[in-house]
Design an enzyme around this catalytic site. Structure first.
Site, PDB file in Angstrom:
ATOM      1  N   GLU A  94     -20.286   2.477   0.745  1.00  0.00           N
ATOM      2  CA  GLU A  94     -20.090   2.520  -0.693  1.00  0.00           C
ATOM      3  C   GLU A  94     -20.222   1.126  -1.299  1.00  0.00           C
ATOM      4  O   GLU A  94     -19.832   0.133  -0.696  1.00  0.00           O
ATOM      5  CB  GLU A  94     -18.704   3.093  -1.017  1.00  0.00           C
ATOM      6  CG  GLU A  94     -18.627   4.556  -0.651  1.00  0.00           C
ATOM      7  CD  GLU A  94     -17.283   5.197  -0.962  1.00  0.00           C
ATOM      8  OE1 GLU A  94     -17.274   6.399  -1.209  1.00  0.00           O
ATOM      9  OE2 GLU A  94     -16.260   4.508  -0.952  1.00  0.00           O
ATOM     10  N   CYS A 107     -19.143  -5.094  -5.609  1.00  0.00           N
ATOM     11  CA  CYS A 107     -18.415  -5.173  -4.336  1.00  0.00           C
ATOM     12  C   CYS A 107     -19.296  -4.545  -3.259  1.00  0.00           C
ATOM     13  O   CYS A 107     -19.616  -3.360  -3.312  1.00  0.00           O
ATOM     14  CB  CYS A 107     -17.091  -4.429  -4.497  1.00  0.00           C
ATOM     15  SG  CYS A 107     -16.070  -4.486  -3.028  1.00  0.00           S
ATOM     16  N   CYS A 114     -15.063  -0.625  10.541  1.00  0.00           N
ATOM     17  CA  CYS A 114     -14.568  -1.975  10.801  1.00  0.00           C
ATOM     18  C   CYS A 114     -13.815  -1.951  12.122  1.00  0.00           C
ATOM     19  O   CYS A 114     -13.214  -0.952  12.485  1.00  0.00           O
ATOM     20  CB  CYS A 114     -13.632  -2.417   9.674  1.00  0.00           C
ATOM     21  SG  CYS A 114     -13.145  -4.156   9.791  1.00  0.00           S
ATOM     22  N   CYS A 118      -6.780  -3.319  10.568  1.00  0.00           N
ATOM     23  CA  CYS A 118      -5.677  -3.670   9.673  1.00  0.00           C
ATOM     24  C   CYS A 118      -4.933  -2.369   9.351  1.00  0.00           C
ATOM     25  O   CYS A 118      -5.556  -1.353   9.041  1.00  0.00           O
ATOM     26  CB  CYS A 118      -6.202  -4.337   8.402  1.00  0.00           C
ATOM     27  SG  CYS A 118      -7.034  -5.902   8.753  1.00  0.00           S
ATOM     28  N   CYS A 121      -5.416  -0.395   5.817  1.00  0.00           N
ATOM     29  CA  CYS A 121      -6.759  -0.257   5.247  1.00  0.00           C
ATOM     30  C   CYS A 121      -7.399   1.042   5.731  1.00  0.00           C
ATOM     31  O   CYS A 121      -7.396   1.326   6.927  1.00  0.00           O
ATOM     32  CB  CYS A 121      -7.625  -1.442   5.677  1.00  0.00           C
ATOM     33  SG  CYS A 121      -9.311  -1.350   5.049  1.00  0.00           S
ATOM     34  N   CYS A 341      -9.776  -1.165  -3.482  1.00  0.00           N
ATOM     35  CA  CYS A 341      -9.724  -1.978  -2.265  1.00  0.00           C
ATOM     36  C   CYS A 341      -9.147  -1.193  -1.108  1.00  0.00           C
ATOM     37  O   CYS A 341      -8.101  -0.571  -1.228  1.00  0.00           O
ATOM     38  CB  CYS A 341      -8.783  -3.160  -2.450  1.00  0.00           C
ATOM     39  SG  CYS A 341      -9.224  -4.185  -3.792  1.00  0.00           S
TER      40      CYS A 341
HETATM   41  N1  SAH Z   1     -12.705  -7.517   6.065  1.00  0.00           N
HETATM   42  C1  SAH Z   1     -12.738  -8.377   4.914  1.00  0.00           C
HETATM   43  C2  SAH Z   1     -13.440  -7.734   3.747  1.00  0.00           C
HETATM   44  C3  SAH Z   1     -12.716  -6.544   3.130  1.00  0.00           C
HETATM   45  S1  SAH Z   1     -12.125  -7.055   1.580  1.00  0.00           S
HETATM   46  C4  SAH Z   1     -11.323  -8.811   4.577  1.00  0.00           C
HETATM   47  O1  SAH Z   1     -10.385  -8.332   5.217  1.00  0.00           O
HETATM   48  O2  SAH Z   1     -11.139  -9.670   3.723  1.00  0.00           O
HETATM   49  C5  SAH Z   1     -11.084  -5.776   1.100  1.00  0.00           C
HETATM   50  C6  SAH Z   1      -9.739  -6.303   0.624  1.00  0.00           C
HETATM   51  O3  SAH Z   1      -8.890  -5.194   0.292  1.00  0.00           O
HETATM   52  C7  SAH Z   1      -9.035  -7.065   1.710  1.00  0.00           C
HETATM   53  O4  SAH Z   1      -8.278  -8.107   1.180  1.00  0.00           O
HETATM   54  C8  SAH Z   1      -8.137  -6.000   2.271  1.00  0.00           C
HETATM   55  O5  SAH Z   1      -7.070  -6.551   3.005  1.00  0.00           O
HETATM   56  C9  SAH Z   1      -7.686  -5.275   1.031  1.00  0.00           C
HETATM   57  N2  SAH Z   1      -7.186  -3.930   1.309  1.00  0.00           N
HETATM   58  C10 SAH Z   1      -7.443  -3.170   2.370  1.00  0.00           C
HETATM   59  N3  SAH Z   1      -6.813  -1.984   2.281  1.00  0.00           N
HETATM   60  C11 SAH Z   1      -6.147  -2.007   1.122  1.00  0.00           C
HETATM   61  C12 SAH Z   1      -5.337  -1.048   0.448  1.00  0.00           C
HETATM   62  N4  SAH Z   1      -5.102   0.155   0.976  1.00  0.00           N
HETATM   63  N5  SAH Z   1      -4.819  -1.377  -0.743  1.00  0.00           N
HETATM   64  C13 SAH Z   1      -5.088  -2.591  -1.289  1.00  0.00           C
HETATM   65  N6  SAH Z   1      -5.853  -3.524  -0.709  1.00  0.00           N
HETATM   66  C14 SAH Z   1      -6.376  -3.231   0.488  1.00  0.00           C
END
Ligand code: SAH
Length: 368
Positions: A94, A107, A114, A118, A121, A341
């Protein structure tokens, strides 16, 4: 067996110059091709009117211009647009466009799934499938630019790109860097260096490598001010703890004297949103030119976390701002949050299942 055609969208300026030299042509042919592909959106060699017939025939035989295909495009009432982009094997990623009064941010995804796991996420729940090619990464920008009627000279609908979609961009370094080169090249999308941002979960060697390879803005997903807590959210922290991560950010900024690092901090209720977390964060970030991006947690099916209360978010922001940090809250608008995000899920089958749980619409993110 036929040799596969070279997809010119896999090559940045240098790569294209080498390609044209390898077929016995002058380097300026690379510049012509880039203008056709990225300024005019052309995918057909026949449309390249300043390229002679003989060379066009040669290109048709050995090369192609192949962006990925769009499965669907959704536009919300507030202008936020989401594209589901088809890849092979039933995969998709996406891409989300977020218009704001003074800028338009795209974005972009770098991997299908991935590998970093985390715990908050949703991309992590689908595991890692594969890296995107340079053509699939720059192709997302190409698709958005065309759909938005973006013109690099007069009508700059697309002003910023953030590598904050699916995947860890530093784990797909060799394909991400040429794509970011094309975003910033005048013969590509002509974005200013600082308007292209790579976001990482904290891959220390990758940050060092990036500082040598490519002049872009750096964002780091921090989410916790101490190792014990960060390990529960970002398992990569076990390998690269906070002190090492901060040192890598310092090194990154040494080569860019006027820049700052953006730290993303997703606020989860009762997990990392207490005043003591805010105060510890201030201590951690005080020594570094930094900006803090507070992201209220976006829930997804099956998650154990909850979004922080509005009061907790405000309190957190007030503490860090009163200590002199620049902190913005990234706001999500719209009735569905599928585009927010950490919620980008590219698997088409998974999507179908999700869309029966959620109304298909897109979210809008705003800085408060
Ligand atoms: N892998 C990279 C790029 C992804 S950026 C990174 O970790 O930076 C996506 C952003 O959204 C990251 O900061 C991630 O930690 C955040 N994110 C992931 N899941 C989320 C969620 N459920 N709610 C809010 N932010 C989230």
């Amino acid at each position: 067996m036929e040799t596969p055609r070279v997809n010119l969208m896999n090559l940045d300026r240098e790569g294209l110059e080498r390609f044209f030299e390898s077929i016995g042509e002058k380097r300026f042919r690379a510049h012509q091709a880039m203008k056709w592909i990225y300024h005019h959106g052309v995918t057909d060699f026949a449309a390249m009117t300043d390229v002679g017939k003989a060379l066009r025939a040669k290109l048709e035989a050995g090369a192609e211009i192949r962006p990925p295909k769009v499965l669907f495009q959704k536009v919300s009432t507030d202008g936020t647009t989401k594209w589901l982009i088809e890849l092979d094997g039933g995969n998709a990623v996406e891409t989300v466009y977020i218009p704001e009064p003074t800028r338009g941010t795209l974005c972009v995804s770098s991997q299908v799934g991935c590998s970093l796991n985390c715990t908050f996420c949703s991309t992590a729940t689908q595991g890692f499938n594969r890296n995107l090619s340079t053509a699939e990464i720059i192709g997302q920008v190409w698709i958005a630019a065309r759909a938005l009627g973006h013109d690099a000279k007069d009508n700059r609908r697309l002003t910023n790109v953030v590598m904050m979609g699916m995947g860890e961009p530093l784990l797909n370094f060799d394909n991400v860097v040429p794509a970011m080169n094309l975003m910033r090249d005048d013969l590509g999308f002509g974005l200013a260096n600082k308007r292209v941002t790579l976001s990482t979960a904290g891959l220390v060697p990758g940050i060092d490598k990036l500082s040598q390879a490519c002049d872009v803005s750096l964002a780091v997903s921090l989410h916790a001010p101490n190792d014990a807590l960060r390990e529960t959210l970002v398992p990569l922290n076990k390998k690269y703890p906070i002190a090492e991560l901060m040192a890598a950010c310092q090194r990154y900024l040494k080569t860019r004297p006027r820049a700052s690092v953006t730290f993303e901090y997703t606020l989860m209720k009762g997990v990392n949103d207490a005043p003591e977390h805010a105060r510890a964060l201030v201590k951690l970030l005080r020594r570094l030119p930094s900006k803090l991006n507070l992201i209220p947690f976006n829930p997804f099916p099956g998650t154990r976390y909850e979004r922080s209360d509005e009061d907790a978010i405000r309190r957190f922001q007030t503490i860090v701002m009163e200590a002199g940090l620049i902190a913005t809250v990234r706001r999500t608008r719209g009735d569905d949050i599928d585009a927010a995000c950490g919620q980008l899920v590219g698997n088409v089958l998974d999507r179908t299942r999700r869309s029966s749980l959620y109304k298909p619409a897109v979210a809008m993110e705003m800085r408060a």
